[in-house]
Enzyme design. Structure first.
Site, short mmCIF file in Angstrom:
data_model
loop_
_atom_site.label_atom_id
_atom_site.label_comp_id
_atom_site.label_asym_id
_atom_site.label_seq_id
_atom_site.Cartn_x
_atom_site.Cartn_y
_atom_site.Cartn_z
N ASN A 250 -5.69 -11.53 2.29
CA ASN A 250 -6.37 -10.54 3.11
C ASN A 250 -5.36 -9.89 4.04
OD1 ASN A 250 -6.28 -12.15 5.66
ND2 ASN A 250 -7.60 -13.52 4.47
N LYS A 329 2.83 -15.29 -15.79
CA LYS A 329 2.22 -14.04 -15.38
C LYS A 329 1.23 -13.55 -16.43
CE LYS A 329 3.39 -9.23 -14.36
NZ LYS A 329 4.47 -8.23 -14.23
#
Length: 444
Positions: A250, A329
């Site tokens: 965040n 990934k």
């Protein structure tokens, strides 16, 4: 002897008479409009040493913060920096001799400290500290320090020393004895630091940087309502990994939590700060533990919490995390389909601490986007904590100022009381004093 710089008077007048920007909105109170040392009278004494060059910047910071500063220089100090420089920065004549005939009574060593809030010796050389330890009075600085008011019978003039010397001089048994003696006699030691020295060696003994000394001086004058208390604080976001290069986080910058850590330390507390992934500098004197995820934060906090008097959960902890993190990934395959992610709920760190058998006084934070008071009341009850500090997340994340809503069993009220946004350090100091008052009431 004492006078206020015209520049400071002008700045204060402009600030106090400001009417905003014409938009009709009440402007936030900026840090520079609240001089941290306004009204303070300081004596800045320079003994000999290359660190004298740092004293000029320290003087600039002190004057900018509203202090009236009288500079005193030893003969040795004048070999490293001129009195002209220090006079220009302070706006006052510099005193360099105990025989200064400008004083009507010819007693500069007496007059300098009467009415002063503190003497700051920066740099304090090995010779200067030795003279103070032995009670010598053979130059202006040692004479002035010996003659300063120090008993409670009159307003004391504290003595703050910023040591500056070669690492071998600092570690020498004679210096260690002298330092122990001046501290036993009531002096406050600011530093020294570890690092590169002018002689080319590396070690302890270098003077703190001007900004560090400034922060220490400001902290010295702050009230100490948390003296003897231990405070645990979480700050910043958490990062929940999706794969080795991506994750969920965040916009929390950690600024409020770090400001609270500094304010609590200023208030006399022993502070431990558990920080998520942020780039904020650690406040001086604060123990810092770096973590990344919510689980790591919980694992760091829970064992420490029972050892502390206060727990302030400022961190914006992610509510969920991916159930599993990919080993490599995750790549696009051209199908237009996103990889399927499943989530699990993160541990509730604040509620977990509040449920501990030996729980500290718990203060929660709530970052909401709407219905601030309503959601904050519900969160306080759900977490089971006595005090919750609520704010609007989108309006505060990454910002330097804020205003909050205090929510407890009696209701809610704004902080600052006028509802105006203020810089986060000033807000943190208000919060720390609010918490200290509640601790005192709880233990009464």
């Amino acid at each position: 002897m004492w006078q206020v710089s015209p520049e400071i008077s002008e700045i204060t007048e402009i600030t106090e008479n400001s009417q905003g920007d014409g938009s009709g909105k009440v402007p936030p109170v900026k840090p520079e409009s609240l001089p941290a040392l306004r009204g303070r009278r300081l004596v800045l004494a320079l003994s000999g040493g290359i660190a004298c060059y740092k004293s000029a910047e320290l003087l600039r910071l002190l004057v900018k913060a509203g202090a009236s500063v009288q500079v005193v220089m030893s003969e040795a100090a004048e070999h490293f920096i001129t009195a002209v420089t220090m006079q220009a920065l302070s706006g006052q004549p510099v005193t360099t001799s105990q025989w200064d005939a400008r004083e009507p009574n010819n007693m500069a060593h007496i007059n300098l400290t009467r009415g002063a809030d503190a003497i700051v010796v920066a740099p304090a050389s090995a010779d200067c500290i030795a003279a103070l330890a032995q009670g010598r009075a053979d130059d202006l600085i040692s004479l002035m320090c010996l003659a300063r008011p120090w008993t409670m019978a009159q307003q004391p003039c504290p003595l703050l020393l910023a040591p500056a010397m070669n690492r071998e001089m600092w570690s020498h048994p004679a210096t260690r004895r002298n330092v122990a003696q001046v501290v036993a006699d009531g002096a406050v030691l600011l530093g020294p630091a570890h690092g590169d020295q002018a002689c080319g060696e590396i070690g302890d003994g270098r003077m703190l940087e001007p900004e560090e000394l400034f922060d220490e001086i400001v902290a010295f004058f702050q009230p100490k309502p948390l003296r003897g208390r231990r405070v645990l604080i979480t700050a910043g976001p958490t990062f929940e990994a999706i794969d080795p290069v991506r994750g969920i986080t965040n916009l929390s910058s950690g600024k409020m939590g770090f400001a609270l850590a500094r304010a609590a330390r200023e208030a006399g507390a022993e502070v431990t700060l558990v920080a998520g992934p942020v780039s904020q500098a650690t406040p001086r004197g604060v123990r810092r533990i770096d973590v990344r995820s919510a689980v790591q934060m919980r694992d760091a906090v829970l064992p420490l919490a029972p050892e502390h008097d206060v727990f302030i959960a400022t961190a914006a902890v992610a509510d969920w995390r991916p159930a599993t993190a990919a080993e490599h990934k995750l790549k696009k395959d051209g199908s237009g389909q996103c990889p399927a992610l499943s989530f699990v709920e993160n541990p509730d760190i604040l509620a977990g601490v509040a449920r501990l058998p030996k729980a500290p006084y718990c203060v929660g934070f709530a970052a909401e986007s709407e219905k601030l008071a309503e959601h904050a009341r519900a969160k306080r009850e759900r977490k089971g904590v006595p005090l919750l500090v609520a704010n609007l997340g989108p309006a505060t994340f990454g910002q330097d100022d804020n205003a909050v809503l205090l929510v407890d069993a009696a209701g809610e009220r704004p902080l600052p009381e006028d509802g105006r946004r203020t810089d986060k350090l000033s807000l943190a100091r208000l919060l720390v004093h609010e918490i200290a008052n509640r601790l005192d009431a709880a233990s009464a």
